[in-house]
Design a protein around this motif. Structure first.
Motif, PDB file in Angstrom:
ATOM      1  N   UNK A 283     -24.688  48.556  87.475  1.00  0.00           N
ATOM      2  CA  UNK A 283     -23.728  49.441  86.836  1.00  0.00           C
ATOM      3  C   UNK A 283     -23.754  50.807  87.509  1.00  0.00           C
ATOM      4  N   UNK A 284     -22.608  51.316  87.957  1.00  0.00           N
ATOM      5  CA  UNK A 284     -22.588  52.662  88.534  1.00  0.00           C
ATOM      6  C   UNK A 284     -22.744  53.745  87.477  1.00  0.00           C
ATOM      7  N   UNK A 285     -22.659  53.355  86.211  1.00  0.00           N
ATOM      8  CA  UNK A 285     -22.801  54.320  85.115  1.00  0.00           C
ATOM      9  C   UNK A 285     -24.257  54.482  84.715  1.00  0.00           C
ATOM     10  N   UNK A 286     -24.992  53.347  84.572  1.00  0.00           N
ATOM     11  CA  UNK A 286     -26.398  53.413  84.145  1.00  0.00           C
ATOM     12  C   UNK A 286     -27.379  53.097  85.276  1.00  0.00           C
ATOM     13  N   UNK A 287     -26.857  52.586  86.406  1.00  0.00           N
ATOM     14  CA  UNK A 287     -27.681  52.174  87.544  1.00  0.00           C
ATOM     15  C   UNK A 287     -28.640  51.032  87.201  1.00  0.00           C
ATOM     16  N   UNK A 288     -28.245  50.197  86.250  1.00  0.00           N
ATOM     17  CA  UNK A 288     -29.072  49.061  85.866  1.00  0.00           C
ATOM     18  C   UNK A 288     -28.345  47.758  86.180  1.00  0.00           C
ATOM     19  N   UNK A 325     -22.393  68.641  77.878  1.00  0.00           N
ATOM     20  CA  UNK A 325     -22.874  67.273  78.077  1.00  0.00           C
ATOM     21  C   UNK A 325     -21.713  66.284  78.037  1.00  0.00           C
ATOM     22  N   UNK A 326     -20.767  66.521  77.134  1.00  0.00           N
ATOM     23  CA  UNK A 326     -19.594  65.649  77.037  1.00  0.00           C
ATOM     24  C   UNK A 326     -18.719  65.769  78.272  1.00  0.00           C
ATOM     25  N   UNK A 327     -18.515  66.988  78.761  1.00  0.00           N
ATOM     26  CA  UNK A 327     -17.746  67.185  79.991  1.00  0.00           C
ATOM     27  C   UNK A 327     -18.388  66.439  81.162  1.00  0.00           C
ATOM     28  N   UNK A 328     -19.714  66.491  81.222  1.00  0.00           N
ATOM     29  CA  UNK A 328     -20.427  65.769  82.279  1.00  0.00           C
ATOM     30  C   UNK A 328     -20.213  64.271  82.149  1.00  0.00           C
ATOM     31  N   UNK A 329     -20.248  63.756  80.900  1.00  0.00           N
ATOM     32  CA  UNK A 329     -20.031  62.323  80.664  1.00  0.00           C
ATOM     33  C   UNK A 329     -18.627  61.914  81.085  1.00  0.00           C
ATOM     34  N   UNK A 330     -17.633  62.755  80.790  1.00  0.00           N
ATOM     35  CA  UNK A 330     -16.251  62.460  81.186  1.00  0.00           C
ATOM     36  C   UNK A 330     -16.137  62.362  82.707  1.00  0.00           C
ATOM     37  N   UNK A 331     -16.731  63.325  83.389  1.00  0.00           N
ATOM     38  CA  UNK A 331     -16.675  63.324  84.856  1.00  0.00           C
ATOM     39  C   UNK A 331     -17.397  62.110  85.428  1.00  0.00           C
ATOM     40  N   UNK A 332     -18.527  61.761  84.813  1.00  0.00           N
ATOM     41  CA  UNK A 332     -19.316  60.614  85.278  1.00  0.00           C
ATOM     42  C   UNK A 332     -18.519  59.318  85.120  1.00  0.00           C
ATOM     43  N   UNK A 333     -17.900  59.132  83.958  1.00  0.00           N
ATOM     44  CA  UNK A 333     -17.100  57.938  83.723  1.00  0.00           C
ATOM     45  C   UNK A 333     -15.854  57.928  84.595  1.00  0.00           C
ATOM     46  N   UNK A 334     -15.226  59.068  84.710  1.00  0.00           N
ATOM     47  CA  UNK A 334     -14.017  59.176  85.524  1.00  0.00           C
ATOM     48  C   UNK A 334     -14.272  58.769  86.975  1.00  0.00           C
TER      49      UNK A 334
END
Length: 372
Positions: A283-288, A325-334
């Motif tokens: 997963x590119x999101x969790x790296x697992x 933290x939410x902004x970072x999550x949005x960028x990460x998912x995006x």
């Protein structure tokens, strides 16, 4: 209409991988007789106990509209164990346990330690082997839906409750007690309030599909703080509340709800998915590393969570450090959802059912502003 409902409604119309909640309920109800009929048809049971199996099917069919039957994860556990058990003596013990779940038997039966021996009965939880106790005001509470038509039973961490069933690394046997009923109730009520504002459809689905939320001991994983046990324990989800706040807890509810709905649908429509379980994707999101079916579900979940995080910011649900933290999550998912889509399409080239689903989800969510 919110994007959760748009995504689900579009997939409902396909009549394969998702369906409306009434169909999910019908599948959950039919899971009981379907498994037992299959065991008889495939000669998993001997003539000696076939009559007992048919009696249970008849009793269940007569009473199946009662939600205490199909909204009972322990019943699903017993059914799955029975379908995998070939020893007649062990099968009889499990049939007795199923009878307890249905309210037919009222006394514990002799059983070996490797069998499922827990059962829920009228909102009470009993454990046999070394442990026996009831849920009480200190270790569980009920959360009512806003219109009071449904409830969630929420259990605080229970010592030895899942020994031999869930691995120690995600439900430790020994742990220090943290959190009170009042603290946990406030956390969950705040999380549900956020979900109801985000998507009434998702909020309704949660109460219709999930019956038990088990709060786990703190197993110290800051990336994974929730899980479910597929149809083996349908209707129950597990969340570590000690690594979350109300926003992260709400995300965990979304995550596990979608998993539970898809696993039940796939139990009927994709019975041969086990051949794809060996295909692993990072997963590119969790790296697992996870299996292709799990990551296909994750692709849907990440899309919904992306939209959920946008909602948190646009509605000023989060501020200060939480907003950052939410902004970072949005960028990460995006950034990473398109990478996951690419990996999934490559991995699913020989899995047409999954490939078709991945393509439809991608088409339905292509209005999101992903980084190209």
């Amino acid at each position: 209409m919110d994007k959760y409902n748009q995504l689900y409604q579009s997939l409902f119309d396909q009549e394969d991988i998702f369906s409306n909640i009434e169909v999910i309920q019908t599948m959950a109800i039919d899971f009981f007789p379907n498994i037992l009929h299959r065991c008889i048809h495939e000669r998993y049971v001997t003539k000696k106990i076939e009559g007992q199996v048919n009696d249970l099917i008849d009793y269940y069919t007569t009473h199946s509209s009662e939600t205490r039957f199909w909204k009972n994860p322990e019943l699903f556990k017993c059914l799955v164990d029975f379908s995998l058990q070939k020893d007649t003596s062990s099968q009889k013990n499990l049939l007795n346990l199923i009878g307890m779940q249905l309210g037919i038997e009222h006394e514990p039966v002799a059983t070996t330690k490797h069998l499922a021996t827990r059962f829920f009965y009228y909102q009470k939880c009993y454990f046999f082997h070394e442990n026996k106790f009831e849920l009480n005001e200190t270790n569980h509470f009920l959360v009512h839906k806003m219109d009071n038509t449904q409830i969630l039973t929420v259990c605080l961490p229970l010592k030895n409750a899942f020994t031999g069933f869930i691995s120690e690394d995600i439900y430790p046997t020994i742990f220090s007690t943290k959190g009170t009923v009042d603290e946990m109730k406030l956390l969950i009520e705040n999380s549900l309030s956020i979900l109801q504002k985000y998507s009434p459809g998702l909020y309704n689905d949660l109460f219709e599909t999930i019956s038990y939320v088990f709060l786990t001991p703190d197993f110290g994983d800051s990336i994974r703080f929730s899980y479910n046990l597929r149809t083996q324990y349908f209707g129950a989800i597990f969340i570590n509340p000690f690594q979350t706040n109300e926003v992260a807890f709400a995300e965990s509810l979304i995550h596990e709800l979608i998993h539970q709905r898809i696993w039940m649908q796939w139990a009927y429509n994709m019975p041969d998915l086990h051949e794809y379980e060996q295909i692993r994707i990072e997963s590119p999101v969790t790296n697992r590393l996870k299996s292709l079916p799990v990551m296909t579900q994750a692709y849907i979940i990440y899309n919904v969570l992306y939209d959920f995080n946008l909602f948190l910011v646009s509605e000023n649900i989060v501020s200060g450090a939480r907003k950052k933290k939410t902004d970072t999550a949005i960028q990460h998912l995006q950034k990473n959802i398109p990478f996951l889509y690419s990996r999934l399409t490559d991995a699913a080239i020989d899995a047409p059912e999954l490939s078709n689903l991945i393509g439809r989800v991608h088409a339905l969510t292509n209005t999101f502003c992903y980084e190209k």
